[in-house]
Write a protein that holds these residues in place. Structure first.
Motif, PDB file in Angstrom:
ATOM      1  N   VAL A   1     -32.547 -32.570  32.022  1.00  0.00           N
ATOM      2  CA  VAL A   1     -32.781 -32.317  33.446  1.00  0.00           C
ATOM      3  C   VAL A   1     -34.243 -32.593  33.785  1.00  0.00           C
ATOM      4  CG1 VAL A   1     -32.781 -30.571  35.270  1.00  0.00           C
ATOM      5  CG2 VAL A   1     -30.894 -30.664  33.630  1.00  0.00           C
ATOM      6  N   ALA A   2     -35.147 -32.228  32.891  1.00  0.00           N
ATOM      7  CA  ALA A   2     -36.574 -32.493  33.128  1.00  0.00           C
ATOM      8  C   ALA A   2     -36.839 -33.986  33.245  1.00  0.00           C
ATOM      9  CB  ALA A   2     -37.411 -31.896  32.002  1.00  0.00           C
ATOM     10  N   SER A   3     -36.063 -34.799  32.548  1.00  0.00           N
ATOM     11  CA  SER A   3     -36.290 -36.247  32.557  1.00  0.00           C
ATOM     12  C   SER A   3     -35.661 -36.947  33.761  1.00  0.00           C
ATOM     13  CB  SER A   3     -35.731 -36.868  31.273  1.00  0.00           C
ATOM     14  OG  SER A   3     -34.308 -36.864  31.278  1.00  0.00           O
ATOM     15  N   LEU A   4     -34.835 -36.227  34.515  1.00  0.00           N
ATOM     16  CA  LEU A   4     -34.134 -36.846  35.638  1.00  0.00           C
ATOM     17  C   LEU A   4     -35.049 -36.998  36.852  1.00  0.00           C
ATOM     18  CD1 LEU A   4     -30.751 -34.905  35.424  1.00  0.00           C
ATOM     19  CD2 LEU A   4     -31.137 -37.303  34.812  1.00  0.00           C
ATOM     20  N   PRO A   5     -34.771 -37.988  37.699  1.00  0.00           N
ATOM     21  CA  PRO A   5     -35.547 -38.133  38.927  1.00  0.00           C
ATOM     22  C   PRO A   5     -35.456 -36.877  39.790  1.00  0.00           C
ATOM     23  CG  PRO A   5     -34.198 -40.080  38.530  1.00  0.00           C
ATOM     24  CD  PRO A   5     -33.755 -39.041  37.548  1.00  0.00           C
ATOM     25  N   ASP A   6     -36.552 -36.522  40.410  1.00  0.00           N
ATOM     26  CA  ASP A   6     -36.614 -35.337  41.271  1.00  0.00           C
ATOM     27  C   ASP A   6     -36.113 -35.720  42.662  1.00  0.00           C
ATOM     28  OD1 ASP A   6     -37.222 -33.051  42.666  1.00  0.00           O
ATOM     29  OD2 ASP A   6     -39.321 -32.968  42.048  1.00  0.00           O
TER      30      ASP A   6
ATOM     31  N   LEU B   1     -33.907 -24.818  39.555  1.00  0.00           N
ATOM     32  CA  LEU B   1     -35.362 -24.853  39.601  1.00  0.00           C
ATOM     33  C   LEU B   1     -35.887 -26.273  39.772  1.00  0.00           C
ATOM     34  CD1 LEU B   1     -36.089 -22.231  36.803  1.00  0.00           C
ATOM     35  CD2 LEU B   1     -36.398 -21.905  39.270  1.00  0.00           C
ATOM     36  N   LYS B   2     -35.273 -27.240  39.098  1.00  0.00           N
ATOM     37  CA  LYS B   2     -35.716 -28.629  39.247  1.00  0.00           C
ATOM     38  C   LYS B   2     -35.532 -29.104  40.689  1.00  0.00           C
ATOM     39  CE  LYS B   2     -36.896 -32.890  38.057  1.00  0.00           C
ATOM     40  NZ  LYS B   2     -36.602 -33.631  36.830  1.00  0.00           N
ATOM     41  N   ALA B   3     -34.485 -28.593  41.353  1.00  0.00           N
ATOM     42  CA  ALA B   3     -34.234 -28.960  42.745  1.00  0.00           C
ATOM     43  C   ALA B   3     -35.003 -28.075  43.721  1.00  0.00           C
ATOM     44  CB  ALA B   3     -32.734 -28.894  43.045  1.00  0.00           C
ATOM     45  N   GLY B   4     -35.904 -27.230  43.193  1.00  0.00           N
ATOM     46  CA  GLY B   4     -36.777 -26.438  44.050  1.00  0.00           C
ATOM     47  C   GLY B   4     -36.178 -25.175  44.598  1.00  0.00           C
ATOM     48  N   ASN B   5     -35.091 -24.701  44.004  1.00  0.00           N
ATOM     49  CA  ASN B   5     -34.395 -23.514  44.488  1.00  0.00           C
ATOM     50  C   ASN B   5     -34.683 -22.291  43.626  1.00  0.00           C
ATOM     51  OD1 ASN B   5     -32.586 -24.857  46.560  1.00  0.00           O
ATOM     52  ND2 ASN B   5     -31.934 -25.950  44.719  1.00  0.00           N
ATOM     53  N   GLY B   6     -34.386 -21.115  44.185  1.00  0.00           N
ATOM     54  CA  GLY B   6     -34.251 -19.909  43.394  1.00  0.00           C
ATOM     55  C   GLY B   6     -32.799 -19.747  43.009  1.00  0.00           C
ATOM     56  N   VAL B   7     -32.518 -19.019  41.935  1.00  0.00           N
ATOM     57  CA  VAL B   7     -31.139 -18.864  41.484  1.00  0.00           C
ATOM     58  C   VAL B   7     -30.870 -17.416  41.119  1.00  0.00           C
ATOM     59  CG1 VAL B   7     -31.731 -19.508  39.098  1.00  0.00           C
ATOM     60  CG2 VAL B   7     -29.360 -19.712  39.892  1.00  0.00           C
ATOM     61  N   ILE B   8     -29.727 -16.925  41.592  1.00  0.00           N
ATOM     62  CA  ILE B   8     -29.235 -15.600  41.231  1.00  0.00           C
ATOM     63  C   ILE B   8     -28.034 -15.800  40.322  1.00  0.00           C
ATOM     64  CG2 ILE B   8     -28.265 -13.430  42.081  1.00  0.00           C
ATOM     65  CD1 ILE B   8     -29.706 -13.972  44.740  1.00  0.00           C
ATOM     66  N   LEU B   9     -28.127 -15.291  39.112  1.00  0.00           N
ATOM     67  CA  LEU B   9     -27.090 -15.481  38.108  1.00  0.00           C
ATOM     68  C   LEU B   9     -26.309 -14.194  37.916  1.00  0.00           C
ATOM     69  CD1 LEU B   9     -29.403 -17.257  35.542  1.00  0.00           C
ATOM     70  CD2 LEU B   9     -27.683 -18.385  36.949  1.00  0.00           C
TER      71      LEU B   9
ATOM     72  N   HIS C   1     -20.406 -30.386  50.943  1.00  0.00           N
ATOM     73  CA  HIS C   1     -21.433 -31.426  50.946  1.00  0.00           C
ATOM     74  C   HIS C   1     -21.472 -32.172  49.626  1.00  0.00           C
ATOM     75  CE1 HIS C   1     -23.636 -28.604  48.493  1.00  0.00           C
ATOM     76  NE2 HIS C   1     -24.621 -29.455  48.343  1.00  0.00           N
ATOM     77  N   SER C   2     -20.613 -31.767  48.683  1.00  0.00           N
ATOM     78  CA  SER C   2     -20.603 -32.404  47.375  1.00  0.00           C
ATOM     79  C   SER C   2     -19.163 -32.425  46.865  1.00  0.00           C
ATOM     80  CB  SER C   2     -21.497 -31.621  46.406  1.00  0.00           C
ATOM     81  OG  SER C   2     -21.524 -32.227  45.144  1.00  0.00           O
ATOM     82  N   TYR C   3     -18.824 -33.492  46.104  1.00  0.00           N
ATOM     83  CA  TYR C   3     -17.469 -33.650  45.593  1.00  0.00           C
ATOM     84  C   TYR C   3     -17.550 -34.190  44.177  1.00  0.00           C
ATOM     85  CZ  TYR C   3     -12.421 -34.607  46.014  1.00  0.00           C
ATOM     86  OH  TYR C   3     -11.055 -34.595  45.871  1.00  0.00           O
ATOM     87  N   GLY C   4     -16.881 -33.516  43.244  1.00  0.00           N
ATOM     88  CA  GLY C   4     -16.944 -33.911  41.852  1.00  0.00           C
ATOM     89  C   GLY C   4     -18.045 -33.172  41.118  1.00  0.00           C
ATOM     90  N   PRO C   5     -18.427 -33.646  39.916  1.00  0.00           N
ATOM     91  CA  PRO C   5     -19.515 -33.000  39.171  1.00  0.00           C
ATOM     92  C   PRO C   5     -20.783 -32.941  40.016  1.00  0.00           C
ATOM     93  CG  PRO C   5     -18.361 -34.563  37.769  1.00  0.00           C
ATOM     94  CD  PRO C   5     -17.827 -34.771  39.156  1.00  0.00           C
ATOM     95  N   MET C   6     -21.437 -31.782  39.975  1.00  0.00           N
ATOM     96  CA  MET C   6     -22.609 -31.548  40.821  1.00  0.00           C
ATOM     97  C   MET C   6     -23.873 -31.500  39.979  1.00  0.00           C
ATOM     98  SD  MET C   6     -21.088 -28.555  43.265  1.00  0.00           S
ATOM     99  CE  MET C   6     -22.696 -28.303  44.044  1.00  0.00           C
ATOM    100  N   GLY C   7     -24.823 -32.351  40.313  1.00  0.00           N
ATOM    101  CA  GLY C   7     -26.106 -32.347  39.649  1.00  0.00           C
ATOM    102  C   GLY C   7     -27.221 -31.973  40.600  1.00  0.00           C
ATOM    103  N   LEU C   8     -28.394 -32.503  40.349  1.00  0.00           N
ATOM    104  CA  LEU C   8     -29.573 -32.121  41.115  1.00  0.00           C
ATOM    105  C   LEU C   8     -29.444 -32.411  42.599  1.00  0.00           C
ATOM    106  CD1 LEU C   8     -32.426 -33.328  38.736  1.00  0.00           C
ATOM    107  CD2 LEU C   8     -31.927 -30.973  39.390  1.00  0.00           C
ATOM    108  N   GLU C   9     -29.007 -33.611  42.933  1.00  0.00           N
ATOM    109  CA  GLU C   9     -28.964 -33.988  44.346  1.00  0.00           C
ATOM    110  C   GLU C   9     -28.071 -33.058  45.148  1.00  0.00           C
ATOM    111  OE1 GLU C   9     -27.272 -37.825  46.551  1.00  0.00           O
ATOM    112  OE2 GLU C   9     -29.095 -38.256  45.400  1.00  0.00           O
TER     113      GLU C   9
END
Length: 417
Positions: free
Chosen positions: A85-90, A136-144, A390-398
């Protein structure tokens, strides 16, 4: 103010700090998190062993146990996923479109973080790290909010990740693990429309339906993965067999594993006995319709429920069909919009299969097991969406960002000359 609302507010405030980080700072944070997991491997695996022992005492099923279990190799894979994930485009700050209007104002569409993501999951301790990295890479906070069966594993993993946040000078609340596992707490979390921007449930159908039915915040979901492989007339039988074994056997507890095999009648006589033998050798139980059962001596009769089932186990439903159209109709009736596979030499049939189905992922001569964010180039996925939000299928950073408009002018006004 309740404890969960206080935690959510703190996460929202912390998300602002994460949103302002440079790409380099976020990547360094994820690399530090990956190393923290490896440094704390003994503690994490010991915590996981406690969860496994408790689960075995409760008689947990094999599919759930497989999702719960960690070992050094799997933990190393989790760390690798963070590095990937760190290596992926931001995606944050990406200008996806720019145009100059007739009045010379410049209109840009720019990707920005969603804000606060609530992840609600069960028996998947890897999600604790995967979700944190992607959010975090996408600039969000996360509640787990994980399940009780993985509480020790999740707590240990979160502690390592939080240490990396702390050492980077960032607020730990950007990654908030909810340790209060009461149902009332999750219900309250799902009502926080002014704080939580998106909820993503990940787990069994019961959990996902519970979240979808009780949430007031937007929800990304997929109820189950009823994935099909259709073997077309004239298909390469060796290829079809390899894809079948990989799709069903390599990890039957995964949502991208095959649950139903559809075989064209023209190839059934030659293919099905070989397929049954390969599956039988690997411990797979076959439940077949009447025509398939005539070719597979030890098959159990398939029911309507079998064709709609996500077995998540070494069980597969089999049916012989008369045509490509019949295979498509079957998938439309019983499918879950997750992943479908066609094995064919006919390009026209492949095109029709792809165009006729609305499933999030459609494979042509490839294993269903590739329906995964990492395999499709997204890095560690945060989930799979089978609903068209807003998303369909596997969800990544975008998928964890949204587009907003940024307008640049030189003093233009709309109504004042």
């Amino acid at each position: 103010m309740s404890d969960i609302k206080s935690l959510a507010l703190a996460c929202r405030d912390a998300a602002q700090a994460v949103a302002q980080l440079s790409t380099e700072a976020k990547n360094a944070l994820l690399q530090a998190m990956a190393q923290a997991l490896l440094d704390d491997a003994d503690a994490i695996l010991a915590a996981n062993a406690r969860d496994i022992a408790a689960a075995e005492t409760k008689g947990i099923g094999s599919a759930m146990a497989d999702r719960l279990r960690l070992d050094p190799q799997r933990l190393g894979g989790i760390a690798d996923a963070l590095r990937e994930v760190a290596s992926l485009p931001d995606p944050v700050g990406l200008v996806t479109r720019r145009e100059t209007r007739p009045n010379r104002i410049v209109v840009e569409r720019v990707r920005v973080p969603l804000g606060v993501i609530a992840m609600i999951y069960e028996a998947r301790p890897n999600v604790t790290a995967d979700a944190a990295a992607l959010c975090l890479k996408a600039g969000n906070g996360v509640i787990l909010r994980g399940g009780s069966e993985a509480i020790h594993s999740n707590t240990a993993i979160a502690a390592s990740l939080k240490r990396a946040l702390r050492e980077a000078g960032l607020p730990e609340a950007a990654l908030t693990l909810v340790e209060d596992l009461r149902r009332e707490t999750i219900l309250e979390l799902l009502q926080l429309t002014d704080i939580v921007d998106l909820a993503i449930p990940r787990g069994g159908e019961g959990l996902i339906r519970f979240v979808a039915e009780h949430a007031r915040v937007p929800v990304i979901k997929h109820y189950k993965g009823v994935c099909h492989q259709y073997v077309d007339a004239g298909a390469d039988e060796v290829l079809a067999l390899r894809l079948l074994v990989d799709g069903k056997v390599s990890r039957p507890s995964a949502c991208n594993s095959l649950e139903t095999l559809l075989v064209h009648r023209d190839i059934a006589d030659g293919f099905l006995p070989k397929a049954a033998q390969a599956l039988r050798e690997r411990g797979v139980e076959i439940r077949a319709d009447e025509r398939a059962a005539a070719l597979v001596a030890d098959a159990k009769p398939a029911t309507e429920d079998d064709y709609a089932a996500e077995f998540l186990d070494l069980i597969i439903a089999v049916r012989v069909v008369d045509s490509l159209d019949e295979a498509i109709d079957h998938i439309r009736r019983y499918g879950s919009d997750h992943t479908e596979v066609i094995v064919t030499r006919d390009d026209a049939h492949a095109r029709k299969f792809v165009e006729s189905l609305r499933s999030a992922v459609v494979m042509v001569n490839a294993s269903s097991r590739f329906s995964d964010g990492g395999e499709l180039g997204l890095g560690a996925e945060i989930g799979i969406s089978t609903t068209r939000l807003h998303s369909y299928g596997p969800m990544g950073l975008e998928a964890l960002t949204v587009e907003r408009f940024v307008v640049r002018g030189e003093g233009q006004t709309r109504n004042i000359p």
